[in-house]
Design a protein around this motif. Structure first.
Motif, PDB file in Angstrom:
ATOM      1  N   SER A  19       0.839  -1.212   0.000  1.00  0.00           N
ATOM      2  CA  SER A  19       0.000   0.000   0.000  1.00  0.00           C
ATOM      3  C   SER A  19       0.870   1.255   0.000  1.00  0.00           C
ATOM      4  CB  SER A  19      -0.954   0.004   1.193  1.00  0.00           C
ATOM      5  OG  SER A  19      -0.234  -0.050   2.407  1.00  0.00           O
ATOM      6  N   ASP A  20       1.971   1.220   0.715  1.00  0.00           N
ATOM      7  CA  ASP A  20       2.878   2.371   0.726  1.00  0.00           C
ATOM      8  C   ASP A  20       3.570   2.540  -0.628  1.00  0.00           C
ATOM      9  OD1 ASP A  20       2.192   2.806   3.380  1.00  0.00           O
ATOM     10  OD2 ASP A  20       3.916   1.697   4.150  1.00  0.00           O
ATOM     11  N   ALA A  21       3.940   1.420  -1.253  1.00  0.00           N
ATOM     12  CA  ALA A  21       4.569   1.492  -2.581  1.00  0.00           C
ATOM     13  C   ALA A  21       3.594   2.102  -3.582  1.00  0.00           C
ATOM     14  CB  ALA A  21       5.013   0.108  -3.040  1.00  0.00           C
ATOM     15  N   TYR A  22       2.333   1.666  -3.532  1.00  0.00           N
ATOM     16  CA  TYR A  22       1.339   2.210  -4.457  1.00  0.00           C
ATOM     17  C   TYR A  22       1.128   3.706  -4.207  1.00  0.00           C
ATOM     18  CZ  TYR A  22      -2.968   3.135  -6.920  1.00  0.00           C
ATOM     19  OH  TYR A  22      -3.918   3.680  -7.747  1.00  0.00           O
ATOM     20  N   THR A  23       0.980   4.091  -2.943  1.00  0.00           N
ATOM     21  CA  THR A  23       0.815   5.508  -2.615  1.00  0.00           C
ATOM     22  C   THR A  23       1.997   6.318  -3.131  1.00  0.00           C
ATOM     23  OG1 THR A  23      -0.532   5.001  -0.679  1.00  0.00           O
ATOM     24  CG2 THR A  23       0.549   7.155  -0.715  1.00  0.00           C
ATOM     25  N   SER A  24       3.185   5.782  -2.941  1.00  0.00           N
ATOM     26  CA  SER A  24       4.387   6.463  -3.418  1.00  0.00           C
ATOM     27  C   SER A  24       4.350   6.653  -4.929  1.00  0.00           C
ATOM     28  CB  SER A  24       5.622   5.659  -3.007  1.00  0.00           C
ATOM     29  OG  SER A  24       6.799   6.252  -3.491  1.00  0.00           O
ATOM     30  N   THR A  25       3.952   5.606  -5.655  1.00  0.00           N
ATOM     31  CA  THR A  25       3.906   5.733  -7.122  1.00  0.00           C
ATOM     32  C   THR A  25       2.904   6.797  -7.551  1.00  0.00           C
ATOM     33  OG1 THR A  25       2.263   3.954  -7.462  1.00  0.00           O
ATOM     34  CG2 THR A  25       4.617   3.328  -7.524  1.00  0.00           C
ATOM     35  N   ARG A  26       1.807   6.917  -6.837  1.00  0.00           N
ATOM     36  CA  ARG A  26       0.799   7.926  -7.190  1.00  0.00           C
ATOM     37  C   ARG A  26       1.318   9.338  -6.902  1.00  0.00           C
ATOM     38  NH1 ARG A  26       0.018   6.105 -10.728  1.00  0.00           N
ATOM     39  NH2 ARG A  26      -1.274   7.890 -11.189  1.00  0.00           N
ATOM     40  N   LEU A  27       2.011   9.505  -5.763  1.00  0.00           N
ATOM     41  CA  LEU A  27       2.591  10.816  -5.448  1.00  0.00           C
ATOM     42  C   LEU A  27       3.627  11.221  -6.495  1.00  0.00           C
ATOM     43  CD1 LEU A  27       3.096  10.434  -1.587  1.00  0.00           C
ATOM     44  CD2 LEU A  27       1.462  11.948  -2.747  1.00  0.00           C
ATOM     45  N   LEU A  76      -2.782  -4.712  -4.675  1.00  0.00           N
ATOM     46  CA  LEU A  76      -3.714  -4.300  -3.622  1.00  0.00           C
ATOM     47  C   LEU A  76      -5.055  -5.007  -3.783  1.00  0.00           C
ATOM     48  CD1 LEU A  76      -3.110  -0.447  -3.378  1.00  0.00           C
ATOM     49  CD2 LEU A  76      -2.294  -2.233  -1.815  1.00  0.00           C
ATOM     50  N   ALA A  77      -5.509  -5.148  -5.015  1.00  0.00           N
ATOM     51  CA  ALA A  77      -6.774  -5.819  -5.284  1.00  0.00           C
ATOM     52  C   ALA A  77      -6.729  -7.301  -4.883  1.00  0.00           C
ATOM     53  CB  ALA A  77      -7.142  -5.692  -6.763  1.00  0.00           C
ATOM     54  N   LEU A  78      -5.519  -7.840  -4.756  1.00  0.00           N
ATOM     55  CA  LEU A  78      -5.340  -9.227  -4.311  1.00  0.00           C
ATOM     56  C   LEU A  78      -5.160  -9.305  -2.788  1.00  0.00           C
ATOM     57  CD1 LEU A  78      -2.919 -10.381  -7.144  1.00  0.00           C
ATOM     58  CD2 LEU A  78      -5.339 -10.999  -6.879  1.00  0.00           C
ATOM     59  N   ALA A  79      -5.488  -8.217  -2.108  1.00  0.00           N
ATOM     60  CA  ALA A  79      -5.422  -8.123  -0.639  1.00  0.00           C
ATOM     61  C   ALA A  79      -3.993  -8.160  -0.110  1.00  0.00           C
ATOM     62  CB  ALA A  79      -6.281  -9.203   0.019  1.00  0.00           C
ATOM     63  N   VAL A 129       4.000  -7.974  -5.114  1.00  0.00           N
ATOM     64  CA  VAL A 129       3.585  -7.571  -6.460  1.00  0.00           C
ATOM     65  C   VAL A 129       3.753  -8.732  -7.441  1.00  0.00           C
ATOM     66  CG1 VAL A 129       5.793  -6.593  -7.236  1.00  0.00           C
ATOM     67  CG2 VAL A 129       3.653  -5.644  -8.099  1.00  0.00           C
ATOM     68  N   ILE A 130       4.594  -9.698  -7.107  1.00  0.00           N
ATOM     69  CA  ILE A 130       4.758 -10.877  -7.950  1.00  0.00           C
ATOM     70  C   ILE A 130       3.414 -11.583  -8.150  1.00  0.00           C
ATOM     71  CG2 ILE A 130       5.374 -12.526  -6.113  1.00  0.00           C
ATOM     72  CD1 ILE A 130       7.471 -13.679  -8.112  1.00  0.00           C
ATOM     73  N   GLU A 131       2.530 -11.504  -7.181  1.00  0.00           N
ATOM     74  CA  GLU A 131       1.223 -12.142  -7.317  1.00  0.00           C
ATOM     75  C   GLU A 131       0.369 -11.462  -8.389  1.00  0.00           C
ATOM     76  OE1 GLU A 131      -0.417 -12.531  -3.355  1.00  0.00           O
ATOM     77  OE2 GLU A 131       0.780 -14.348  -3.031  1.00  0.00           O
ATOM     78  N   ALA A 132       0.513 -10.168  -8.559  1.00  0.00           N
ATOM     79  CA  ALA A 132      -0.198  -9.470  -9.638  1.00  0.00           C
ATOM     80  C   ALA A 132       0.367  -9.899 -10.989  1.00  0.00           C
ATOM     81  CB  ALA A 132      -0.086  -7.963  -9.464  1.00  0.00           C
ATOM     82  N   ILE A 133       1.667 -10.093 -11.053  1.00  0.00           N
ATOM     83  CA  ILE A 133       2.299 -10.553 -12.293  1.00  0.00           C
ATOM     84  C   ILE A 133       1.848 -11.980 -12.604  1.00  0.00           C
ATOM     85  CG2 ILE A 133       4.536 -11.073 -13.366  1.00  0.00           C
ATOM     86  CD1 ILE A 133       5.654  -8.737 -11.515  1.00  0.00           C
ATOM     87  N   GLU A 134       1.794 -12.815 -11.581  1.00  0.00           N
ATOM     88  CA  GLU A 134       1.316 -14.188 -11.768  1.00  0.00           C
ATOM     89  C   GLU A 134      -0.139 -14.213 -12.234  1.00  0.00           C
ATOM     90  OE1 GLU A 134       4.193 -16.176  -8.352  1.00  0.00           O
ATOM     91  OE2 GLU A 134       2.160 -15.542  -7.823  1.00  0.00           O
TER      92      GLU A 134
END
Length: 145
Positions: free
Chosen positions: A81-89, A115-118, A127-132
């Protein structure tokens, strides 16, 4: 690094932090993708880890994060969640100054999917789970054809 070495004003310090985080967030998403690719290609992941850590790409970060990826250890060091927030900033600031960030944008999308994968309170290498998930989706599309 002291703030003054980043520039003469606090704005330069913030820009420096965002630039470093852009690299970090994109690099860790790319590292997760590389582990996923190596695994999907049938490589011994310990041999892959050794190859990375024996060459120019070796860093304290790779020595910590590759074993976490291989061992599926998503205990939080830096939360997704912090990585995602950082990318948005970073993206917001980049748009404000008219700078394109294609690698960051792709990384941000992957962190959002994670994030959508909880995985919000999991380590950002989850994030590897999103890639998978993208791999599974691509395989399903191919199977339908």
């Amino acid at each position: 690094m002291p703030l003054r070495s980043c520039g003469s004003c606090a704005g330069d310090g913030l820009t420096m932090k965002l630039a470093v985080n852009l690299y970090l967030n994109s690099m860790l998403a790319a590292l997760a993708e590389a582990v996923h690719f190596a695994d999907g290609g049938g490589l011994d992941l310990e041999a892959f880890r050794h190859a990375i850590d024996s060459g120019q790409l070796a860093s304290d970060l790779t020595r910590v994060k590759i074993p976490k990826l291989i061992g599926r250890d998503f205990a939080v060091q830096a939360a997704t969640s912090d990585a995602y927030t950082s990318t948005r900033l970073i993206a917001d600031e980049a748009r404000a100054v008219g700078v394109a960030t294609p690698m960051l944008d792709l990384s941000s999308e992957l962190y959002r999917e994670s994030l959508a994968l909880a995985n919000d309170r999991e380590d950002m290498v989850a994030v590897i789970e999103a890639i998978e998930a993208r791999t599974r989706s691509a395989s399903e599309v191919t199977a339908v054809r």
